[in-house]
Motif scaffolding. Sequence first.
Motif, PDB file in Angstrom:
ATOM      1  N   GLN A  27       0.840  -1.191   0.000  1.00  0.00           N
ATOM      2  CA  GLN A  27       0.000   0.000   0.000  1.00  0.00           C
ATOM      3  C   GLN A  27       0.881   1.250   0.000  1.00  0.00           C
ATOM      4  O   GLN A  27       2.092   1.149   0.144  1.00  0.00           O
ATOM      5  CB  GLN A  27      -0.910   0.016   1.241  1.00  0.00           C
ATOM      6  N   THR A  28       0.267   2.404  -0.135  1.00  0.00           N
ATOM      7  CA  THR A  28       1.004   3.668  -0.105  1.00  0.00           C
ATOM      8  C   THR A  28       1.614   3.864   1.272  1.00  0.00           C
ATOM      9  O   THR A  28       0.906   4.080   2.252  1.00  0.00           O
ATOM     10  CB  THR A  28       0.085   4.834  -0.451  1.00  0.00           C
ATOM     11  N   ARG A  31       0.857   6.688   3.910  1.00  0.00           N
ATOM     12  CA  ARG A  31      -0.462   6.698   4.544  1.00  0.00           C
ATOM     13  C   ARG A  31      -0.495   5.913   5.848  1.00  0.00           C
ATOM     14  O   ARG A  31      -1.562   5.727   6.431  1.00  0.00           O
ATOM     15  CB  ARG A  31      -1.517   6.138   3.592  1.00  0.00           C
ATOM     16  N   ASN A  74      10.268   7.389   2.700  1.00  0.00           N
ATOM     17  CA  ASN A  74       9.043   7.002   2.000  1.00  0.00           C
ATOM     18  C   ASN A  74       9.302   6.604   0.553  1.00  0.00           C
ATOM     19  O   ASN A  74       8.530   5.848  -0.033  1.00  0.00           O
ATOM     20  CB  ASN A  74       8.012   8.128   2.068  1.00  0.00           C
ATOM     21  N   ASN A  77      10.049   3.006   0.970  1.00  0.00           N
ATOM     22  CA  ASN A  77       9.084   2.233   1.761  1.00  0.00           C
ATOM     23  C   ASN A  77       9.749   1.574   2.970  1.00  0.00           C
ATOM     24  O   ASN A  77       9.433   0.419   3.311  1.00  0.00           O
ATOM     25  CB  ASN A  77       8.407   1.151   0.897  1.00  0.00           C
TER      26      ASN A  77
END
Length: 122
Positions: A27-28, A31, A74, A77
Amino acid sequence: QVQLVESGGGLVQAGGSLRLSCVASGQTFSRYAMGWFRQVPGKEREFVAQISGSGGSTYYAVSVKGRFSISRDNAKNTVYLQMDSLKPEDTAVYYCAAASLLKTGPLQYDYWGQGTQVTVSS
């Protein structure tokens, strides 16, 4: 769904350093608030550190404040836990966890990695 994989644990002498990494997929990443927790056999899992989705806000347990530093990239990740001035009482299995920022209410860590062992010898 978010999959988390930790790495970087090992055996180190007291006073030494380790850096844990946790790579997320699925997922992002931005977030999710990310946290590090640890657990010793026979004891409850305890909170270590937390970082916001952007990385601009961090929070630490009193027992590690000033010695540990949480950060994130980010673009990769990945969330990190830099552990300095390690003590034997830091010995534990360390877990990273993700909490969705899209949910209302208190943060809820719904996704967990498999853990990585950190052993600090005296």
